[in-house]
Write a protein that holds these residues in place. Structure first.
Motif, PDB file in Angstrom:
ATOM      1  N   MET A   1      42.090  40.409  51.172  1.00 28.10           N
ATOM      2  CA  MET A   1      41.411  40.092  50.234  1.00 28.10           C
ATOM      3  C   MET A   1      41.777  40.943  48.931  1.00 28.10           C
ATOM      4  O   MET A   1      41.974  42.172  49.349  1.00 28.10           O
ATOM      5  N   ALA A   2      41.684  40.600  47.924  1.00 24.89           N
ATOM      6  CA  ALA A   2      42.296  41.230  46.613  1.00 24.89           C
ATOM      7  C   ALA A   2      40.947  41.745  46.156  1.00 24.89           C
ATOM      8  O   ALA A   2      39.946  41.151  45.933  1.00 24.89           O
ATOM      9  N   GLU A   3      41.083  42.947  45.847  1.00 23.65           N
ATOM     10  CA  GLU A   3      39.857  43.595  44.785  1.00 23.65           C
ATOM     11  C   GLU A   3      40.477  44.133  43.557  1.00 23.65           C
ATOM     12  O   GLU A   3      41.632  44.435  43.464  1.00 23.65           O
ATOM     13  N   CYS A   4      39.632  43.701  42.596  1.00 24.27           N
ATOM     14  CA  CYS A   4      40.058  44.207  41.070  1.00 24.27           C
ATOM     15  C   CYS A   4      39.295  44.699  40.262  1.00 24.27           C
ATOM     16  O   CYS A   4      37.726  44.744  40.558  1.00 24.27           O
ATOM     17  N   CYS A   5      39.572  44.969  39.036  1.00 26.95           N
ATOM     18  CA  CYS A   5      38.674  45.506  38.247  1.00 26.95           C
ATOM     19  C   CYS A   5      37.729  44.501  37.521  1.00 26.95           C
ATOM     20  O   CYS A   5      38.217  43.261  37.397  1.00 26.95           O
ATOM     21  N   PRO A   6      36.655  44.895  36.865  1.00 24.52           N
ATOM     22  CA  PRO A   6      35.928  44.149  36.024  1.00 24.52           C
ATOM     23  C   PRO A   6      36.693  43.455  35.007  1.00 24.52           C
ATOM     24  O   PRO A   6      37.450  44.111  34.356  1.00 24.52           O
ATOM     25  N   LEU A   7      36.582  42.238  34.622  1.00 27.49           N
ATOM     26  CA  LEU A   7      37.242  41.372  33.706  1.00 27.49           C
ATOM     27  C   LEU A   7      36.453  40.553  32.648  1.00 27.49           C
ATOM     28  O   LEU A   7      35.378  40.202  33.146  1.00 27.49           O
ATOM     29  N   ALA A   8      37.082  40.445  31.517  1.00 29.69           N
ATOM     30  CA  ALA A   8      36.352  39.781  30.693  1.00 29.69           C
ATOM     31  C   ALA A   8      36.548  38.491  30.882  1.00 29.69           C
ATOM     32  O   ALA A   8      37.674  37.889  31.183  1.00 29.69           O
ATOM     33  N   LEU A  60      40.637  36.096  47.468  1.00 32.30           N
ATOM     34  CA  LEU A  60      41.757  36.229  48.095  1.00 32.30           C
ATOM     35  C   LEU A  60      43.060  35.609  47.225  1.00 32.30           C
ATOM     36  O   LEU A  60      42.871  34.590  46.622  1.00 32.30           O
ATOM     37  N   GLU A  61      44.014  36.425  47.313  1.00 32.95           N
ATOM     38  CA  GLU A  61      45.132  36.305  46.110  1.00 32.95           C
ATOM     39  C   GLU A  61      46.045  34.862  46.544  1.00 32.95           C
ATOM     40  O   GLU A  61      46.302  34.581  47.774  1.00 32.95           O
ATOM     41  N   LEU A  62      45.935  34.020  45.540  1.00 39.32           N
ATOM     42  CA  LEU A  62      46.981  32.660  45.808  1.00 39.32           C
ATOM     43  C   LEU A  62      48.464  33.288  45.713  1.00 39.32           C
ATOM     44  O   LEU A  62      48.641  33.153  44.597  1.00 39.32           O
TER      45      LEU A  62
END
Length: 176
Positions: A1-8, A60-62
């Motif tokens: 699973m991908a985790e990332c920062c908050p995005l606009a 989940l990264e595509l």
């Protein structure tokens, strides 16, 4: 699973606007393109994009590196991304599991990061085995060529085409 920062998400807050359609449809076993475009306040010289599928509150990264999508993903070329501002991805050999919401995440180092609002991918069963009712007569051959589905995924009708026993081209079913 991908985790990332908050995005606009779909805003100009950081000078980056990411846009994607609310839904697309594809047929099981076929391919579908998930389109994504972006605009920015500056001309991008570098950047990247990623697509993710929302699964149980996680991403989940595509990509071809993710087991569920291995060997089935193609991304737009760098030229399309930087010059045409397109971040499309193609998913091949669609499976029922592929249905769900996908988000396009774009990063431009000089501008920031942004995300689209999400695209719902609906995976339809292939049209096969239904009988076309056209005035073809005995010996007529028909094949399915489409399916009409309303916005909520309910089946409204089917279409087919073929040749009558006399060799005339015939079509049957509701118009698009």
């Amino acid at each position: 699973m991908a985790e990332c920062c908050p995005l606009a998400v779909g805003s100009w807050a950081q000078g980056l606007w990411v846009s994607q359609p609310s839904s697309v449809q594809g047929t099981e076993g076929g391919s579908v393109t998930l389109p994504c475009t972006y605009n920015s306040t500056q001309e991008p010289r570098l950047g990247s994009y990623t697509w993710v599928k929302e699964v149980a509150g996680a991403w989940l990264e595509l990509s071809n590196e993710t087991q569920e999508f291995r060997g089935r993903v193609s991304q737009a070329r760098d030229r399309s991304f930087l010059r045409e501002r397109r971040a499309d991805v193609e998913l091949r050999d669609l499976r029922p599991y592929d249905a769900g919401t996908y988000r396009c995440l774009v990063k431009i180092p000089t501008v920031g990061a942004g995300a689209g609002n999400g695209t719902w991918l609906q995976v339809l069963k292939p049209v096969a085995g239904f009988e076309c009712e056209a005035d073809g007569g005995v010996g007529a051959e028909h094949r399915p060529w489409g399916r009409i589905v309303d916005r909520k995924g309910r089946r409204e009708g089917e279409r087919c085409e073929g040749r009558s026993a006399a060799g005339e081209r015939v079509k049957d079913g509701p118009e698009l």
